[in-house]
Design a protein around this motif. Structure first.
Motif: not given
Length: 129
Positions: A1-25
């Protein structure tokens, strides 16, 4: 059995949506395109990680001989609600209801990419009958 937790692209973007305001496009586009978060594409971050989409994670594990037993999100309903969470923790019945809703929602196929992390349980070898 293998169990893992990895970062989710869309969920992380949702959590850190302010990055859209701050990062270069172009940086944001590169992060979404590759899933890679590095100081090169986000100068404000010291992270070096890959954020997965659920089909990508599933394909990676299957390519290496694993069978997915369960795939779910974490922190989907509760993302960006810190003040409310503090309040609900003081009300055990409402807190338990929130945990139950989070568990139900994060196991839904349509919601699995919505949490900050993907949680996977997989089995190596032949599928049990």
């Amino acid at each position: 059995m293998f169990v893992a937790s990895v970062m989710s692209l869309w969920g992380t973007l949702h959590r850190h949506l302010a990055a859209l305001r701050d990062l270069p496009l172009r940086s944001m586009a590169n992060i979404v395109e590759t899933g890679d978060l590095t100081p090169e594409n986000d100068p404000t971050s010291s992270h070096k990680c890959h954020m997965f989409r659920s089909p990508e994670l599933t394909a990676l594990l299957e390519r290496h001989g694993f069978t997915i037993e369960a795939l779910a999100a974490s922190n989907a309903l509760t993302t960006n609600l810190e003040p409310l969470l503090l309040e609900l923790r003081q009300q055990p019945d409402r807190w338990q209801t929130l945990l139950d809703l989070e568990r139900q929602a994060t196991a839904q196929a349509g919601y699995v990419d919505g949490g900050t992390h993907l949680i996977v349980a997989a089995r190596s070898g032949p599928v049990a009958a």
